[in-house]
Motif scaffolding. Structure first.
Motif, mmCIF file in Angstrom:
data_model
loop_
_atom_site.group_PDB
_atom_site.id
_atom_site.type_symbol
_atom_site.label_atom_id
_atom_site.label_comp_id
_atom_site.label_asym_id
_atom_site.label_seq_id
_atom_site.Cartn_x
_atom_site.Cartn_y
_atom_site.Cartn_z
ATOM 1 N N GLY A 1 0.840 -1.187 0.000
ATOM 2 C CA GLY A 1 0.000 0.000 0.000
ATOM 3 C C GLY A 1 0.872 1.232 0.000
ATOM 4 N N ASN A 2 0.299 2.343 -0.359
ATOM 5 C CA ASN A 2 1.083 3.562 -0.492
ATOM 6 C C ASN A 2 0.596 4.706 0.372
ATOM 7 N N TYR A 3 -0.405 4.493 1.170
ATOM 8 C CA TYR A 3 -1.044 5.593 1.869
ATOM 9 C C TYR A 3 -0.216 6.155 3.011
ATOM 10 N N ARG A 4 0.830 5.454 3.436
ATOM 11 C CA ARG A 4 1.666 6.003 4.510
ATOM 12 C C ARG A 4 2.885 6.740 3.977
ATOM 13 N N ASN A 5 3.165 6.638 2.699
ATOM 14 C CA ASN A 5 4.375 7.254 2.159
ATOM 15 C C ASN A 5 4.090 8.199 1.002
ATOM 16 N N LEU A 6 2.963 8.852 1.026
ATOM 17 C CA LEU A 6 2.657 9.827 -0.013
ATOM 18 C C LEU A 6 3.533 11.063 0.164
ATOM 19 N N VAL A 7 4.055 11.572 -0.931
ATOM 20 C CA VAL A 7 4.862 12.786 -0.901
ATOM 21 C C VAL A 7 4.366 13.718 -2.004
ATOM 22 N N GLU A 8 4.624 14.994 -1.837
ATOM 23 C CA GLU A 8 4.197 15.968 -2.837
ATOM 24 C C GLU A 8 5.358 16.307 -3.748
ATOM 25 N N VAL A 9 5.137 16.176 -5.031
ATOM 26 C CA VAL A 9 6.145 16.490 -6.037
ATOM 27 C C VAL A 9 5.514 17.444 -7.039
ATOM 28 N N ASP A 10 6.025 18.652 -7.074
ATOM 29 C CA ASP A 10 5.511 19.673 -8.001
ATOM 30 C C ASP A 10 3.992 19.818 -7.910
ATOM 31 N N GLY A 11 3.505 19.837 -6.675
ATOM 32 C CA GLY A 11 2.082 20.044 -6.461
ATOM 33 C C GLY A 11 1.218 18.811 -6.592
ATOM 34 N N ARG A 12 1.835 17.681 -6.938
ATOM 35 C CA ARG A 12 1.066 16.433 -7.063
ATOM 36 C C ARG A 12 1.506 15.463 -5.975
ATOM 37 N N ARG A 13 0.559 14.723 -5.450
ATOM 38 C CA ARG A 13 0.892 13.725 -4.436
ATOM 39 C C ARG A 13 1.197 12.406 -5.138
ATOM 40 N N VAL A 14 2.379 11.896 -4.895
ATOM 41 C CA VAL A 14 2.803 10.661 -5.549
ATOM 42 C C VAL A 14 3.309 9.690 -4.490
ATOM 43 N N HIS A 15 3.428 8.442 -4.893
ATOM 44 C CA HIS A 15 3.947 7.414 -4.006
ATOM 45 C C HIS A 15 5.031 6.648 -4.739
ATOM 46 N N HIS A 16 5.669 5.739 -3.994
ATOM 47 C CA HIS A 16 6.856 5.121 -4.574
ATOM 48 C C HIS A 16 6.613 3.732 -5.162
ATOM 49 N N THR A 17 5.369 3.382 -5.460
ATOM 50 C CA THR A 17 5.132 2.216 -6.297
ATOM 51 C C THR A 17 5.358 2.665 -7.738
ATOM 52 N N MET A 18 6.429 2.213 -8.325
ATOM 53 C CA MET A 18 6.815 2.675 -9.650
ATOM 54 C C MET A 18 6.214 1.784 -10.730
ATOM 55 N N ASP A 19 5.763 2.394 -11.805
ATOM 56 C CA ASP A 19 5.316 1.647 -12.979
ATOM 57 C C ASP A 19 6.474 1.647 -13.975
ATOM 58 N N PRO A 20 7.183 0.536 -14.110
ATOM 59 C CA PRO A 20 8.343 0.503 -15.004
ATOM 60 C C PRO A 20 7.988 0.764 -16.462
ATOM 61 N N ARG A 21 6.737 0.581 -16.818
ATOM 62 C CA ARG A 21 6.333 0.770 -18.204
ATOM 63 C C ARG A 21 6.278 2.247 -18.591
ATOM 64 N N THR A 22 6.057 3.099 -17.611
ATOM 65 C CA THR A 22 5.994 4.537 -17.881
ATOM 66 C C THR A 22 7.180 5.299 -17.305
ATOM 67 N N GLY A 23 7.852 4.679 -16.347
ATOM 68 C CA GLY A 23 8.953 5.359 -15.679
ATOM 69 C C GLY A 23 8.490 6.316 -14.609
ATOM 70 N N ARG A 24 7.218 6.266 -14.253
ATOM 71 C CA ARG A 24 6.646 7.193 -13.281
ATOM 72 C C ARG A 24 5.917 6.417 -12.168
ATOM 73 N N PRO A 25 5.679 7.075 -11.033
ATOM 74 C CA PRO A 25 4.893 6.413 -9.988
ATOM 75 C C PRO A 25 3.561 5.924 -10.537
ATOM 76 N N ALA A 26 3.203 4.709 -10.174
ATOM 77 C CA ALA A 26 1.957 4.109 -10.665
ATOM 78 C C ALA A 26 0.760 4.877 -10.131
ATOM 79 N N MET A 27 -0.158 5.200 -11.008
ATOM 80 C CA MET A 27 -1.379 5.911 -10.618
ATOM 81 C C MET A 27 -2.565 4.999 -10.900
ATOM 82 N N THR A 28 -2.748 4.006 -10.048
ATOM 83 C CA THR A 28 -3.841 3.057 -10.237
ATOM 84 C C THR A 28 -4.916 3.296 -9.182
#
Length: 334
Positions: free
Chosen positions: A242-269
């Motif tokens: 789960g990602n709800y304990r490690n959310l961080v803000e990056v450039d005004g967006r809240r992201v987490h560290h589950t990475m989607d290797p297909r996009t190179g960005r944090p997974a937004m599922t």
């Protein structure tokens, strides 16, 4: 993929109806390893004599699969070329590569360059969106297909094609299985092993089957504060991502560290947390991460197609929606 975040709390919540005979005494051990904490519960008169076996199994996994130690097998693999590895490391890498293939790369054990360029991995953790050039360079280093695994005269070797192998999403589960095996070899059939939130239970708990609480995915919550489910298990591995304990803000967006290797960005599922029950904790560990990256629909479909694997997925929303595989009901107390 989720690295280091495991939201399952293995809390003993009571047990099934006790047998006629009084339960055997239980004891507990705890410590630190693999950059996290570990706990062991055993039905035995005392535990301290078991500490060397537990710590020895954990130290061996760390020496082979750590991405932080310069003397680990994975560090040698990253330095390049064909590197001899232990059969244990080869088996874990093979399982990771097989899962990468079956998920179309949503799960990928070569994701470390992406984790580093986003700042989620490394000694100097400064989480920020990378430049287009830096992201492209990191993505060029990622790809499970570039990893070769082979044997020379029965001795395994790995060539990662110049990239890094990061087994964080499977190695803790493997360490749990190794400790469980060490206890079983000493005749201790009834035990619970937890490393960084990954769990394996065997035999019976203090008064019946083991009962474990799964944390509710509430941002900022304290582990063990509230549970979304209670599961009753034995001789199985269990892991939650789960990602709800490690959310961080990056450039005004809240992201987490589950990475989607297909996009190179944090997974937004749509997955708030994914809990997987499997024959081994190693398998449950990796699959929970895969479901986070795939999303609820594809993740549950993946689990449904695997023998003896079940899952509980919490879909983000207000309220959260609980979805399970068809056989998951067997894990809920009746």
């Amino acid at each position: 993929m989720a690295v280091g975040i495991r939201t399952l709390l293995p809390v003993l919540l009571g047990a099934c109806a006790p047998s006629e005979a009084p339960p055997a005494p239980s004891c507990a051990l705890a410590g630190q390893a693999l950059g996290t904490t570990w706990n062991v519960r055993v039905r035995a008169s005392e535990c301290e004599s078991l500490r060397p076996a537990v710590e020895g199994a954990l130290a061996e996994v760390d020496q082979r699969m750590s991405t932080w130690r310069d003397d680990s097998e994975l560090s040698a693999v990253r330095r390049g070329g064909r590197v001899p590895v232990s059969p244990e490391t080869a088996a874990v890498v093979r399982e990771a590569l097989d899962l990468a293939a079956s998920t179309g790369g949503a799960y990928d054990p070569t994701v470390q360059p992406l984790m580093e360029v986003w700042g989620f991995h490394g000694k100097d953790r400064r989480i920020a969106e990378p430049s287009a050039e830096a992201l492209a360079e990191a993505r060029a280093q990622v790809g499970w297909e570039r990893v070769q695994l082979g044997w020379d005269g029965g001795a395994p070797w790995i060539d990662a094609g110049g990239t890094a192998l990061d087994l964080s999403s499977i190695a803790k589960g493997h360490a749990v299985d190794r400790v469980s095996l060490a206890l079983s070899r000493q005749g201790l059939a009834d035990h619970m092993v937890e490393v960084g939130g990954e769990v394996r239970v065997a035999g019976s708990g203090p008064a019946g089957l083991w009962r474990l609480g799964v944390d509710a995915p509430e941002e900022g919550s304290v582990p063990g504060q509230s549970f979304v489910a209670v599961l009753q298990l034995t001789n199985q591995g269990l892991a939650t991502s789960g990602n709800y304990r490690n959310l961080v803000e990056v450039d005004g967006r809240r992201v987490h560290h589950t990475m989607d290797p297909r996009t190179g960005r944090p997974a937004m599922t749509d997955v708030a947390s994914a809990t997987v029950v499997a024959p081994t904790c190693r398998q449950a560990d990796a699959l929970a991460t895969a479901v986070m990256a795939l999303g609820a629909e594809a993740g549950l479909a993946l689990l449904e197609g695997l023998p003896d694997v079940e899952g509980l997925v919490l879909v983000a929303g207000d309220p959260l929606v609980q979805r399970t595989t068809t056989g998951m009901d067997a894990a809920f107390p009746h």
